[in-house]
Design an enzyme around this catalytic site. Structure first.
Site, mmCIF file in Angstrom:
data_model
loop_
_atom_site.group_PDB
_atom_site.id
_atom_site.type_symbol
_atom_site.label_atom_id
_atom_site.label_comp_id
_atom_site.label_asym_id
_atom_site.label_seq_id
_atom_site.Cartn_x
_atom_site.Cartn_y
_atom_site.Cartn_z
ATOM 1 N N LYS A 1 8.565 -3.872 -9.972
ATOM 2 C CA LYS A 1 9.046 -2.596 -9.433
ATOM 3 C C LYS A 1 10.124 -1.985 -10.312
ATOM 4 O O LYS A 1 10.238 -0.770 -10.403
ATOM 5 C CB LYS A 1 9.537 -2.745 -7.991
ATOM 6 C CG LYS A 1 8.398 -2.955 -7.013
ATOM 7 C CD LYS A 1 8.729 -2.456 -5.630
ATOM 8 C CE LYS A 1 7.516 -2.584 -4.713
ATOM 9 N NZ LYS A 1 7.811 -2.384 -3.307
ATOM 10 N N LYS B 1 -7.295 -5.533 -6.483
ATOM 11 C CA LYS B 1 -7.327 -5.402 -5.019
ATOM 12 C C LYS B 1 -7.165 -3.934 -4.611
ATOM 13 O O LYS B 1 -6.580 -3.140 -5.346
ATOM 14 C CB LYS B 1 -6.263 -6.281 -4.369
ATOM 15 C CG LYS B 1 -4.849 -5.782 -4.483
ATOM 16 C CD LYS B 1 -3.955 -6.428 -3.420
ATOM 17 C CE LYS B 1 -2.672 -5.622 -3.324
ATOM 18 N NZ LYS B 1 -1.921 -5.806 -2.118
ATOM 19 N N LYS C 1 -2.930 0.865 -1.410
ATOM 20 C CA LYS C 1 -2.676 2.230 -0.959
ATOM 21 C C LYS C 1 -1.908 3.063 -1.978
ATOM 22 O O LYS C 1 -1.902 4.284 -1.896
ATOM 23 C CB LYS C 1 -1.983 2.240 0.406
ATOM 24 C CG LYS C 1 -0.648 1.510 0.474
ATOM 25 C CD LYS C 1 -0.026 1.690 1.851
ATOM 26 C CE LYS C 1 0.630 0.455 2.445
ATOM 27 N NZ LYS C 1 1.603 -0.259 1.649
#
Ligand code: ATP
Ligand code: LTN
Length: 334
Positions: free
Chosen positions: A117, A199, A202
């Site tokens: 991140k 995967k 969202k």
């Protein structure tokens, strides 16, 4: 005797950072619902975690309410479980501070999510992003959770939560229950429709790669029809057929059919028929949830009352843990 009969307690949380996908539902949320009968469940929207990344206040407020309504629509039942917004229960922020003083800089530096991140949001590598795992440890430890269902990406954080709990217990005597990871019996891993090696997520930039739980039937069918497959044109589960394997996983998770049954059902048929059938099966699963979601969203007063009542219950439990922690550490409290 009483202890032996006590149901195990589960804690889990999900961040209100966008609409959940079919992957979130089949991989996590559906299990949250199923676990309510067997366990004593405490669930939260992890909205304090979400502000480690900059959020637009209006969109953020909406996302929290929608997530709350969507989870109720999925079947989170507040007669059985506690389900609240993390920010409404101040003990979370309180314990996070204390635990951050029992979490080492070196430990936090090793967290892969922090590394990922901070690379992704290089202009905002804030202290909260770094101490995120101390807040998460607090969430779990406040409720003395025995087990925490988490995906692979959160295993490292859970491991750190266990280390923090053990460290604190060793210093001050038994205070926290050391939580175990919980791997549900059934749990699908849903892959990206455009790149089935990754995967479904969202936050992907390509909307065709995921199915949102609020997508319309038309969008769902279209996305499945454009899903990446292979050129064999035979519906069977096999190595090297990641796209078809993923569609079979999804179809199986939505219909309860085994891979064998699916192979038989589509023998001699092309991928077109199969993709449409998968789309329709997903629509059939999501439609009733979407209908309930619309009903909840039309009753904001209910959503507010429900959130408040559940926050009060969560506060009652977590305050007891908090009082114990302050006492052990030697912090004054009136
Ligand atoms: P983001 O894209 O913002 O990282 P995400 O869609 O990957 O989000 P999370 O909010 O990190 O999802 O995860 C919430 C829960 O859903 C976790 O328990 C995670 O394991 C599960 N989950 C997420 N994506 C999938 C997937 N594709 N298949 C199965 N389970 C999933
Ligand atoms: N970090 C988790 C969400 C989360 C959580 C928790 C999960 C916050 N607190 C406590 C389990 C237990 C995520 O991003 N999926």
């Amino acid at each position: 005797m009483e202890n032996a009969e006590r149901k195990k307690r589960i804690f889990s949380a999900i961040q209100p950072t966008g609409t959940p996908t079919l992957g979130n539902y089949l991989g996590a949320l559906r299990n949250w619902v199923a676990m309510q009968d067997e366990f004593e469940c405490v669930y939260a929207t992890a909205n304090l975690h979400a502000i480690t990344v900059r959020q637009d206040p209006a969109a953020f407020r909406k996302a929290q309410t929608e997530l709350y309504a969507l989870l109720l629509a999925c079947g989170i039942d507040t007669e059985k479980s506690i389900f609240f917004h993390q920010s409404m229960v101040y003990t979370h922020a309180e314990l996070a501070w204390v635990l951050s003083c029992y979490t080492q800089f070196g430990e936090l530096s090793r967290m892969t999510q922090f590394k990922d991140k901070s690379a992704k949001h290089a202009d905002n590598v804030n202290a909260g992003l770094f101490t995120y795992p101390s807040l998460m440890a607090g969430d779990i430890l406040l409720y003395k959770a025995d087990m925490v269902p988490v995906g692979a990406d959160q295993k490292q954080h859970l491991e750190l939560s266990r280390d923090i709990a053990n460290r604190f217990n060793n210093l001050y005597g038994d205070t926290f229950v050391v939580p175990e990871p919980y791997i549900p019996k059934i749990g699908a891993r849903v892959m990206n429709l455009q790149d089935p090696e990754k995967k479904m997520s969202k936050s992907d930039t390509n909307a065709k790669s995921y199915i949102l739980m609020t997508d319309t039937p038309d969008q769902i069918i279209k996305k499945f029809r454009s899903a990446v497959t292979d050129s064999e044109a035979c519906v069977r589960y096999a190595e090297g057929k990641a796209g078809i394997n993923n569609l079979m996983e999804i179809y199986s998770a939505c219909t309860g059919k085994s891979f064998e049954q699916i192979e038989q059902e589509f023998e001699g048929k092309g991928y077109g028929d199969f993709k449409t059938a998968v789309g329709e099966a997903v629509v059939a699963v999501l439609a009733p949830i979407q209908e309930k979601f619309r009903q909840y969203m039309g009753d904001k007063a209910f959503l507010e009352t429900c959130a408040r009542e559940n926050a009060e219950k969560a506060l009652a439990i977590s305050s007891r843990t908090m009082a114990k922690v302050y006492k052990k550490v030697g912090l004054l409290r009136y």
